[in-house]
Design a protein around this motif. Structure first.
Motif, PDB file in Angstrom:
ATOM      1  N   GLU A   1      18.657   5.797 -27.141  1.00  0.00           N
ATOM      2  CA  GLU A   1      19.228   6.227 -28.413  1.00  0.00           C
ATOM      3  C   GLU A   1      20.725   6.452 -28.271  1.00  0.00           C
ATOM      4  N   GLY A   2      21.458   6.090 -29.310  1.00  0.00           N
ATOM      5  CA  GLY A   2      22.889   6.361 -29.336  1.00  0.00           C
ATOM      6  C   GLY A   2      23.672   5.465 -28.401  1.00  0.00           C
ATOM      7  N   ASP A   3      24.887   5.900 -28.094  1.00  0.00           N
ATOM      8  CA  ASP A   3      25.799   5.149 -27.232  1.00  0.00           C
ATOM      9  C   ASP A   3      25.945   5.897 -25.907  1.00  0.00           C
ATOM     10  N   ILE A   4      25.429   5.293 -24.859  1.00  0.00           N
ATOM     11  CA  ILE A   4      25.456   5.905 -23.530  1.00  0.00           C
ATOM     12  C   ILE A   4      26.609   5.311 -22.729  1.00  0.00           C
ATOM     13  N   ASP A   5      27.381   6.162 -22.082  1.00  0.00           N
ATOM     14  CA  ASP A   5      28.469   5.716 -21.205  1.00  0.00           C
ATOM     15  C   ASP A   5      28.105   6.063 -19.769  1.00  0.00           C
ATOM     16  N   ALA A   6      28.076   5.055 -18.897  1.00  0.00           N
ATOM     17  CA  ALA A   6      27.764   5.303 -17.490  1.00  0.00           C
ATOM     18  C   ALA A   6      28.853   6.093 -16.783  1.00  0.00           C
TER      19      ALA A   6
ATOM     20  N   TRP B   1      23.215   8.808 -19.464  1.00  0.00           N
ATOM     21  CA  TRP B   1      23.121   7.884 -18.327  1.00  0.00           C
ATOM     22  C   TRP B   1      22.185   8.435 -17.255  1.00  0.00           C
ATOM     23  N   ALA B   2      22.261   9.705 -16.976  1.00  0.00           N
ATOM     24  CA  ALA B   2      21.392  10.296 -15.960  1.00  0.00           C
ATOM     25  C   ALA B   2      19.923  10.156 -16.346  1.00  0.00           C
ATOM     26  N   GLU B   3      19.609  10.370 -17.624  1.00  0.00           N
ATOM     27  CA  GLU B   3      18.223  10.214 -18.074  1.00  0.00           C
ATOM     28  C   GLU B   3      17.763   8.771 -17.975  1.00  0.00           C
ATOM     29  N   LEU B   4      18.629   7.835 -18.355  1.00  0.00           N
ATOM     30  CA  LEU B   4      18.267   6.420 -18.298  1.00  0.00           C
ATOM     31  C   LEU B   4      17.998   5.983 -16.861  1.00  0.00           C
TER      32      LEU B   4
ATOM     33  N   ARG C   1      34.196   2.402   0.776  1.00  0.00           N
ATOM     34  CA  ARG C   1      33.456   3.650   0.537  1.00  0.00           C
ATOM     35  C   ARG C   1      33.539   4.056  -0.929  1.00  0.00           C
ATOM     36  N   SER C   2      34.724   3.887  -1.522  1.00  0.00           N
ATOM     37  CA  SER C   2      34.879   4.184  -2.952  1.00  0.00           C
ATOM     38  C   SER C   2      33.984   3.280  -3.781  1.00  0.00           C
ATOM     39  N   TYR C   3      34.007   1.993  -3.457  1.00  0.00           N
ATOM     40  CA  TYR C   3      33.177   1.030  -4.170  1.00  0.00           C
ATOM     41  C   TYR C   3      31.696   1.370  -4.053  1.00  0.00           C
ATOM     42  N   ASN C   4      31.247   1.717  -2.868  1.00  0.00           N
ATOM     43  CA  ASN C   4      29.828   2.028  -2.676  1.00  0.00           C
ATOM     44  C   ASN C   4      29.401   3.246  -3.484  1.00  0.00           C
ATOM     45  N   ALA C   5      30.248   4.264  -3.523  1.00  0.00           N
ATOM     46  CA  ALA C   5      29.926   5.450  -4.319  1.00  0.00           C
ATOM     47  C   ALA C   5      29.876   5.104  -5.805  1.00  0.00           C
ATOM     48  N   TYR C   6      30.823   4.292  -6.229  1.00  0.00           N
ATOM     49  CA  TYR C   6      30.857   3.857  -7.626  1.00  0.00           C
ATOM     50  C   TYR C   6      29.631   3.014  -7.964  1.00  0.00           C
ATOM     51  N   ARG C   7      29.294   2.059  -7.084  1.00  0.00           N
ATOM     52  CA  ARG C   7      28.132   1.189  -7.308  1.00  0.00           C
ATOM     53  C   ARG C   7      26.861   2.010  -7.442  1.00  0.00           C
ATOM     54  N   GLU C   8      26.703   2.999  -6.605  1.00  0.00           N
ATOM     55  CA  GLU C   8      25.510   3.839  -6.662  1.00  0.00           C
ATOM     56  C   GLU C   8      25.388   4.523  -8.015  1.00  0.00           C
ATOM     57  N   HIS C   9      26.517   4.843  -8.607  1.00  0.00           N
ATOM     58  CA  HIS C   9      26.497   5.551  -9.892  1.00  0.00           C
ATOM     59  C   HIS C   9      26.242   4.619 -11.070  1.00  0.00           C
ATOM     60  N   VAL C  10      26.904   3.460 -11.106  1.00  0.00           N
ATOM     61  CA  VAL C  10      26.863   2.635 -12.312  1.00  0.00           C
ATOM     62  C   VAL C  10      25.762   1.582 -12.292  1.00  0.00           C
ATOM     63  N   LEU C  11      25.125   1.347 -11.145  1.00  0.00           N
ATOM     64  CA  LEU C  11      24.087   0.328 -11.075  1.00  0.00           C
ATOM     65  C   LEU C  11      22.762   0.899 -11.568  1.00  0.00           C
ATOM     66  N   LEU C  12      22.189   0.252 -12.581  1.00  0.00           N
ATOM     67  CA  LEU C  12      20.902   0.664 -13.130  1.00  0.00           C
ATOM     68  C   LEU C  12      19.810  -0.185 -12.478  1.00  0.00           C
ATOM     69  N   ARG C  13      19.153   0.365 -11.481  1.00  0.00           N
ATOM     70  CA  ARG C  13      18.115  -0.361 -10.735  1.00  0.00           C
ATOM     71  C   ARG C  13      16.793  -0.190 -11.475  1.00  0.00           C
ATOM     72  N   ILE C  14      16.304  -1.272 -12.036  1.00  0.00           N
ATOM     73  CA  ILE C  14      15.143  -1.223 -12.931  1.00  0.00           C
ATOM     74  C   ILE C  14      13.883  -1.589 -12.155  1.00  0.00           C
ATOM     75  N   GLY C  15      12.867  -0.732 -12.227  1.00  0.00           N
ATOM     76  CA  GLY C  15      11.614  -0.992 -11.554  1.00  0.00           C
ATOM     77  C   GLY C  15      10.767  -2.019 -12.277  1.00  0.00           C
ATOM     78  N   ALA C  16       9.697  -2.450 -11.617  1.00  0.00           N
ATOM     79  CA  ALA C  16       8.768  -3.419 -12.207  1.00  0.00           C
ATOM     80  C   ALA C  16       8.032  -2.810 -13.397  1.00  0.00           C
ATOM     81  N   ASN C  17       7.461  -3.686 -14.238  1.00  0.00           N
ATOM     82  CA  ASN C  17       6.606  -3.264 -15.363  1.00  0.00           C
ATOM     83  C   ASN C  17       7.332  -2.293 -16.286  1.00  0.00           C
ATOM     84  N   THR C  18       8.553  -2.688 -16.657  1.00  0.00           N
ATOM     85  CA  THR C  18       9.422  -1.822 -17.461  1.00  0.00           C
ATOM     86  C   THR C  18       9.820  -2.525 -18.749  1.00  0.00           C
TER      87      THR C  18
END
Length: 428
Positions: free
Chosen positions: A87-92, A69-72, A140-157
């Motif tokens: 590759e494989g099965d990634i768990d956030a 997840w960190a690499e993704l 605050r808990s939700y915001n910390a969780y959101r920051e971790h599990v949200l995959l923000r994808i850039g343009a041209n990807t």
């Protein structure tokens, strides 16, 4: 020729057709590399106005292979062209070292689920939205969780799965960017650890995919599911069922030029919301133009799609439902305010249900629908809706017709073609 032999030959002919029937991808560099493939020039709204190429032009330094997840999360950042191969099965729900995490790992010191229930029980708090220290700690808990599990994808990807690669617990966010492709990937269980009590209902926030204010997006050959979570099994607290899941693929906030093709969306309730409010805030002209074709909606409870404001071409999709799944079925295609839906050659196989349930009027006044097959029979679904719902009729005329699309297959082929090819792991 007896019946079984004839059926086998027919199935073989359809399978042979299926082997050459999957449209959409054009190899930008003459190689069989999923990461370099771009959307074909006629494949729906995402092909309009310059087309969708994702990261096909990425140089070698911007081609990544990830299995954590960190690499993704790191690989999808930025707006330069890039290709990310999963590759494989990634768990956030893992940390930077790959160690497993649970919801409690994001708890703020002032929050636990038990504290929240004790503080805001209507017997104590009344039927009001929560406020005060425990709610602030939940946020605050939700915001910390959101920051971790949200995959923000850039343009041209371009993000592509290798084989049957998958991501669990992650929420793909394509927000205010242009030119994104995601293909051949399982995306499961976008779970909200910190649902909010709103005074009269529970609200879970995360979608498997949220396309928000984005343009030129192609979502193709994905398998989207609830994973091991089923909201219908969640406990009822204060008279309402707790929600941990939200949308499957939601396309909102004036997103535009999107093609959703050959996906398997299975065991999900709020499947595909297009346009997230009746307010005219996001009602600019020529927005929310989406093509939805050759998707398999299996046990999808509702919103497949539900549209406000925009234009949708919905063709060659397959809708199946079995009561044994446990998921309640509500409807498939919903017409909301100022919507333009052109639906053709879709097939339904809904166990024990009548044709009128396939549609719903959410304040829309028209829907064009033709070539429908319902439980093995040709049915005029709009006529069935109007007969069953004389107080909310819809006309058959729409002013906006499809501009670009690939081959529209005969409806009788849909129940074979779509299960054969829809979903992750079907591309090589």
């Amino acid at each position: 020729m007896n019946g079984p032999v004839r059926r086998l030959l027919a199935a073989g002919a359809i399978a042979a057709l299926a082997a050459t029937a999957v449209p959409g991808a054009a190899d930008a560099h003459g190689r069989h590399d999923l990461g370099r493939q771009t959307l074909a020039a006629n494949d729906g709204w995402a092909a309009y106005d310059g087309g969708t190429t994702g990261g096909a032009d990425a140089d070698r330094d911007h081609v990544y292979t990830v299995d954590t997840w960190a690499e993704l999360k790191a690989a999808v950042q930025g707006d330069e062209p890039k290709i990310v191969k999963v590759e494989g099965d990634i768990d956030a729900w893992t940390d930077a070292e790959g160690n497993a995490l649970t919801c409690e790992d994001w708890n703020d010191p002032g929050y636990t689920w038990e504290q929240y229930l004790a503080a805001y029980d209507p017997e104590v708090w009344g039927w009001n939205a929560p406020s005060g220290p425990v709610e602030e700690a939940r946020v605050r808990s939700y915001n910390a969780y959101r920051e971790h599990v949200l995959l923000r994808i850039g343009a041209n990807t371009t993000i592509v799965g290798s084989g049957r690669a998958s991501v669990t617990h992650g929420a793909f966010f394509i927000g205010n960017v242009d030119n994104v492709i995601v293909r051949n990937l399982g995306v499961h269980n976008a779970y909200d650890c910190f649902p909010a009590w709103e005074g009269d209902a529970w609200d879970g926030e995360f979608d498997n995919f949220e396309v928000s204010g984005a343009t030129h997006v192609w979502l193709d050959h994905l398998t989207v599911t609830d994973g091991t979570t089923h909201d219908y099994e969640a406990p009822v607290i204060w008279g309402k069922r707790v929600e941990h899941l939200d949308g499957g693929i939601d396309i909102v906030r004036a997103s535009d030029l999107v093609t959703v093709s050959w996906n398997h969306i299975r065991n999900h309730d709020k499947t595909m919301l297009i346009g997230n409010t009746d307010s005219d805030r996001y009602a600019e002209d020529d927005k929310l133009r989406v093509t939805i074709h050759h998707n398999w909606f299996e046990n999808a409870g509702q919103r497949a799609p539900r549209l406000r404001w925009g234009q949708n071409h919905v063709y060659n999709n397959y809708y199946t439902y079995r009561e044994a799944s446990g998921y309640p079925y509500h409807y498939s295609i919903g017409a909301g305010r100022h919507s333009q839906i052109y639906a053709e050659n879709n097939a339904w196989d809904l166990e024990g249900l009548p044709p009128a349930v396939a549609l719903y009027n959410w304040g829309g006044d028209a829907m064009h629908i033709e070539g429908s097959l319902f439980n093995g029979r040709r049915v005029d679904l709009l006529a069935a809706w109007n007969e069953a719902n004389p107080d909310a009729p819809m006309a058959d005329t729409v002013t906006e017709l499809p501009v670009l699309h690939g081959k529209v297959h005969a409806t009788r082929l849909v129940p074979v073609l779509v299960p054969l090819w829809a979903g992750a792991g079907k591309l090589r």
